[in-house]
Structure formats: structure tokens, C-alpha cells
Design an enzyme around this catalytic site. Structure first.
Site, PDB file in Angstrom:
ATOM      1  N   ARG A  74      -5.023  -1.594   8.765  1.00  0.00           N
ATOM      2  CA  ARG A  74      -6.119  -2.713   8.470  1.00  0.00           C
ATOM      3  C   ARG A  74      -5.361  -3.130   7.728  1.00  0.00           C
ATOM      4  O   ARG A  74      -5.114  -3.825   7.421  1.00  0.00           O
ATOM      5  CB  ARG A  74      -6.837  -1.586   7.799  1.00  0.00           C
ATOM      6  CG  ARG A  74      -6.400  -0.666   7.359  1.00  0.00           C
ATOM      7  CD  ARG A  74      -8.060   0.101   6.619  1.00  0.00           C
ATOM      8  NE  ARG A  74      -7.803   0.876   5.591  1.00  0.00           N
ATOM      9  CZ  ARG A  74      -7.547   2.503   5.846  1.00  0.00           C
ATOM     10  NH1 ARG A  74      -7.578   3.483   6.749  1.00  0.00           N
ATOM     11  NH2 ARG A  74      -7.231   3.335   4.658  1.00  0.00           N
ATOM     12  N   ILE A  75      -7.001  -4.564   7.771  1.00  0.00           N
ATOM     13  CA  ILE A  75      -6.299  -5.451   6.765  1.00  0.00           C
ATOM     14  C   ILE A  75      -7.308  -5.290   5.617  1.00  0.00           C
ATOM     15  O   ILE A  75      -6.972  -6.004   4.049  1.00  0.00           O
ATOM     16  CB  ILE A  75      -7.478  -6.406   7.750  1.00  0.00           C
ATOM     17  CG1 ILE A  75      -6.267  -6.920   8.990  1.00  0.00           C
ATOM     18  CG2 ILE A  75      -7.143  -7.848   6.863  1.00  0.00           C
ATOM     19  CD1 ILE A  75      -4.989  -7.282   8.478  1.00  0.00           C
TER      20      ILE A  75
ATOM     21  N   GLY B 156       0.002   5.377  -4.129  1.00  0.00           N
ATOM     22  CA  GLY B 156      -0.617   6.881  -5.117  1.00  0.00           C
ATOM     23  C   GLY B 156      -0.462   7.909  -3.548  1.00  0.00           C
ATOM     24  O   GLY B 156      -0.310   8.614  -4.503  1.00  0.00           O
TER      25      GLY B 156
ATOM     26  N   ARG C 171       2.520  -4.970   5.723  1.00  0.00           N
ATOM     27  CA  ARG C 171       1.507  -3.754   5.291  1.00  0.00           C
ATOM     28  C   ARG C 171       1.924  -2.593   5.654  1.00  0.00           C
ATOM     29  O   ARG C 171       2.662  -2.001   6.665  1.00  0.00           O
ATOM     30  CB  ARG C 171      -0.778  -3.301   6.358  1.00  0.00           C
ATOM     31  CG  ARG C 171      -0.665  -2.575   4.864  1.00  0.00           C
ATOM     32  CD  ARG C 171      -2.037  -2.130   5.770  1.00  0.00           C
ATOM     33  NE  ARG C 171      -2.439  -0.623   5.030  1.00  0.00           N
ATOM     34  CZ  ARG C 171      -3.879  -1.299   4.147  1.00  0.00           C
ATOM     35  NH1 ARG C 171      -4.846  -2.297   4.572  1.00  0.00           N
ATOM     36  NH2 ARG C 171      -4.482  -0.455   2.816  1.00  0.00           N
TER      37      ARG C 171
ATOM     38  N   ARG D  17      -0.538   9.156  -9.480  1.00  0.00           N
ATOM     39  CA  ARG D  17      -0.843   8.172  -8.704  1.00  0.00           C
ATOM     40  C   ARG D  17       0.052   6.893  -9.663  1.00  0.00           C
ATOM     41  O   ARG D  17       0.111   5.750  -8.975  1.00  0.00           O
ATOM     42  CB  ARG D  17      -1.912   7.818  -8.498  1.00  0.00           C
ATOM     43  CG  ARG D  17      -2.508   9.025  -7.730  1.00  0.00           C
ATOM     44  CD  ARG D  17      -4.448   8.299  -7.489  1.00  0.00           C
ATOM     45  NE  ARG D  17      -4.508   7.056  -6.328  1.00  0.00           N
ATOM     46  CZ  ARG D  17      -4.162   6.561  -5.189  1.00  0.00           C
ATOM     47  NH1 ARG D  17      -4.008   7.618  -4.334  1.00  0.00           N
ATOM     48  NH2 ARG D  17      -4.600   5.130  -4.261  1.00  0.00           N
TER      49      ARG D  17
ATOM     50  N   LEU E  57      10.345 -21.105  -4.766  1.00  0.00           N
ATOM     51  CA  LEU E  57       9.171 -19.394  -3.891  1.00  0.00           C
ATOM     52  C   LEU E  57       8.549 -19.775  -5.149  1.00  0.00           C
ATOM     53  O   LEU E  57       8.085 -19.575  -6.011  1.00  0.00           O
ATOM     54  CB  LEU E  57       9.967 -18.362  -4.810  1.00  0.00           C
ATOM     55  CG  LEU E  57       9.102 -17.547  -4.012  1.00  0.00           C
ATOM     56  CD1 LEU E  57       9.042 -17.103  -2.718  1.00  0.00           C
ATOM     57  CD2 LEU E  57       9.676 -15.495  -4.365  1.00  0.00           C
TER      58      LEU E  57
ATOM     59  N   HIS F 213       2.311   3.709  -9.047  1.00  0.00           N
ATOM     60  CA  HIS F 213       1.910   1.718  -9.328  1.00  0.00           C
ATOM     61  C   HIS F 213       3.147   1.759 -10.206  1.00  0.00           C
ATOM     62  O   HIS F 213       3.751   0.521 -10.220  1.00  0.00           O
ATOM     63  CB  HIS F 213       1.112   1.830  -9.798  1.00  0.00           C
ATOM     64  CG  HIS F 213      -0.601   2.421  -9.200  1.00  0.00           C
ATOM     65  ND1 HIS F 213      -0.387   2.226  -7.903  1.00  0.00           N
ATOM     66  CD2 HIS F 213      -0.997   3.056  -9.931  1.00  0.00           C
ATOM     67  CE1 HIS F 213      -1.396   2.291  -7.381  1.00  0.00           C
ATOM     68  NE2 HIS F 213      -2.392   2.707  -8.360  1.00  0.00           N
TER      69      HIS F 213
ATOM     70  N   GLU G 184       1.204 -13.554  12.593  1.00  0.00           N
ATOM     71  CA  GLU G 184       1.939 -12.157  13.307  1.00  0.00           C
ATOM     72  C   GLU G 184       1.663 -11.127  12.476  1.00  0.00           C
ATOM     73  O   GLU G 184       2.538 -10.791  11.131  1.00  0.00           O
ATOM     74  CB  GLU G 184       3.678 -12.540  13.433  1.00  0.00           C
ATOM     75  CG  GLU G 184       3.945 -13.084  14.071  1.00  0.00           C
ATOM     76  CD  GLU G 184       3.225 -12.917  15.953  1.00  0.00           C
ATOM     77  OE1 GLU G 184       2.986 -12.316  16.387  1.00  0.00           O
ATOM     78  OE2 GLU G 184       2.723 -14.387  16.073  1.00  0.00           O
TER      79      GLU G 184
ATOM     80  N   ASP H 191       0.869  -1.339  -0.063  1.00  0.00           N
ATOM     81  CA  ASP H 191      -0.302   0.113   0.149  1.00  0.00           C
ATOM     82  C   ASP H 191       1.067   1.502   0.165  1.00  0.00           C
ATOM     83  O   ASP H 191       2.171   1.038   0.740  1.00  0.00           O
ATOM     84  CB  ASP H 191      -0.391   0.025   0.977  1.00  0.00           C
ATOM     85  CG  ASP H 191      -2.011   0.977   0.529  1.00  0.00           C
ATOM     86  OD1 ASP H 191      -2.274   1.202   0.381  1.00  0.00           O
ATOM     87  OD2 ASP H 191      -2.934   1.265   2.469  1.00  0.00           O
TER      88      ASP H 191
END
Ligand code: IPE
Ligand code: IPE
Ligand code: MG
Length: 252
Positions: free
Chosen positions: A196-197, A25, A190, A35, A133, A39, A209, A22
Site C-alpha cells: 500500500r501507499i 517495528g 516500499r 520497536r 543529491l 528505528h 513505477e 517500513d
């Protein structure tokens, strides 16, 4: 950077790291840019973190790249993100193969434009025999969509006589999620300072965690990843037990 890396206990690495990427932007707007500029720069971070996880021999890396709710953004941003996504995946396939990285996708991919779906299918196919991976891209993903979708499929299987309601366990339910072959993430990161999720892996994160950092995604690099892993390694994961029980288990 090297210093942080040497502090990481390679025996206690999280097997699955999931990242809510996150802040693209805001990072761009802070520099007076569009924005989409953010990205584009975010892709550099993706490359760097995928490489970092591959070097550490982490088993799974899930990247939340586009949520179901992100479809509601302005059309030019959504269109720009789709083009970026397709271009990046196409360009990265040789590197993924060189580094033995297997691509997976979770989410409501039927919502993606045809050109993106086709490109994605090709990339999944081309990397399918890699054994290093596992890179899981969450695209048009949201947890509520995933859970409701699982419930619908379960109901249909019951209706068709393929499943007895009495047999629905955590394991059965898990098998109906997009992540059925993916272990739960031990560490969720995050970026960007939001706590927040945002509809990400709600069922799977029961005992993850959580690590939050103010760093915006376009500035997140291996060093930040190492910091998050070191923080994770300093925590005691109790799974409902007492600290003493956990210490005794470690001694045994
Ligand atoms: C994350 O960055 C990327 C996507 C959600 C596609 P944002 O675009 O959400 O950036 P901010 O949070 O507005 O800064
Ligand atoms: C979460 O970021 C989704 C992705 C990183 C893909 P958002 O920017 O969409 O989340 P909110 O709207 O701030 O909760
Ligand atoms: Mg955001």
C-alpha cells in the site's frame, strides 16, 4: 553486490527515487526487542541508501520517515522518533556537506516539537548550497494534508485576486504542493511486504513505477536498491500510449 551494480544502465537511472521505509517495528519485535530498537537500526539503512544514491548520481531521493498518521502512535514511540530524528540530522550534517548533499523537508513541520524544528532549520541552512543529491525528508507528511493545504492556499489567492480560477492547470496546482521544485518520482519503493501507499505522494505518483519488497527497512541495503533499480529498468513506461509507439520513439 558489485555484479548487480555493473548491470545498472547509468544512462537510464530514475532521476527521483522515493522510499516508504517500513518494517522497523516488526523487525525489532521479531528479535524480542523494543520497536525503537528497529528505528535506531533503520538509521543505518538510511545512511547506506543515501550513500548509494549519491554514488549513482541520482538527482532526488525522498524518504518517508514520519507520516501525519504516525502522530497517533504511543507517546514513547513518537517521542523516541523525534529525538532520533534530531540526533541523526545533527550528526549527519558534516557527512551531507562532505558528499555535496542538499537536504529538503516536506510535510506539516509546524507539528514537530520546537527543538526538532530548530535543528531541522539549521540543517537545511547548512546544506543549502550543496549541488549534488537532493535528499528530501518527508516528515509529518501526508498526501491528503498536502493536497488540502494546496487547495486552501489556492482559494485564498483567488479571494485576494492573485489567481484567476481559469488559470488553474496541472502546473499551477503543482506549484502549491510541497514538492513544487521536485520532479515526480519515477520509482517508488516500499519495504516490509506491505502493498500500500499509506498517504504518500498520491498526486505525484500518477506514473511512478511501484516496487514492493519483503525486506524490512533495517535490512535494506545498497544491493536491495540496485535490485529495485534493475527491476525498474526492465519495465516499459508507456504513459497511456501503446508499446509500439514507445518503441518507435526510442528508435527516433
Ligand atoms: C517504519 O517502520 C517507520 C515509521 C513509520 C516511523 P514502522 O514503525 O511502521 O514498522 P512496522 O511497520 O510497525 O513494522
Ligand atoms: C508509512 O508506514 C509511513 C512511513 C513509512 C513513515 P506506516 O507503518 O505508518 O503505514 P501503515 O500504517 O502500515 O499503512
Ligand atoms: Mg509500518
Amino acid at each position: 553486490m558489485q555484479d548487480l551494480l555493473t548491470k545498472i544502465d547509468k544512462q537510464k537511472l530514475p532521476n527521483h527515487i522515493a522510499i516508504i521505509m517500513d518494517g522497523n517495528g516488526r523487525w525489532a519485535e521479531e528479535q524480542g526487542q523494543d520497536r525503537l530498537f528497529g528505528h535506531y537500526h533503520g538509521v543505518e539503512s538510511v545512511r547506506n541508501i543515501v550513500e548509494g544514491c549519491a554514488e549513482l548520481q541520482v538527482g532526488f531521493l525522498t524518504l518517508y520517515a514520519f507520516s501525519t498518521e504516525n502522530w497517533d502512535r504511543p507517546k514513547n514511540e513518537v517521542d523516541g522518533l523525534m529525538v532520533l530524528l534530531v540526533e541523526t540530522i545533527k550528526k549527519e550534517v558534516p557527512t551531507l556537506n562532505k558528499n555535496n548533499i542538499k537536504l529538503h523537508v516536506i510535510g506539516d513541520t509546524a507539528m514537530l516539537p520546537d527543538f526538532a524544528q530548530n535543528e531541522l532549520q539549521e540543517a537545511l541552512q547548512l546544506t543549502s548550497s550543496n549541488t549534488g543529491l537532493n535528499l528530501v525528508m518527508a516528515l509529518s507528511y501526508s498526501s491528503r494534508w498536502e493536497i488540502v493545504n494546496a487547495v486552501q492556499q489556492i482559494a485564498m489567492d483567488i479571494k485576494d485576486g492573485k489567481l484567476d480560477p481559469i488559470d488553474i492547470s496541472h502546473q499551477t496546482f503543482n506549484n502549491y504542493l510541497c514538492t513544487k521544485n521536485i520532479p515526480d518520482p519515477e520509482l517508488i519503493i516500499r519495504t516490509s511486504g506491505e502493498f500500500r501507499i499509506s498517504n504518500f505522494l498520491l498526486y505525484q505518483l500518477a506514473y511512478s513505477e511501484l516496487y514492493f519488497t519483503n525486506t524490512r527497512w533495517p535490512e535494506f541495503r545498497k544491493q536491495n536498491l540496485y535490485e529495485a533499480i534493475l527491476d525498474f529498468q526492465g519495465r516499459e513506461r508507456r504513459f497511456g500510449k501503446t508499446g509500439n509507439q514507445i518503441k518507435q520513439e526510442i528508435e527516433i
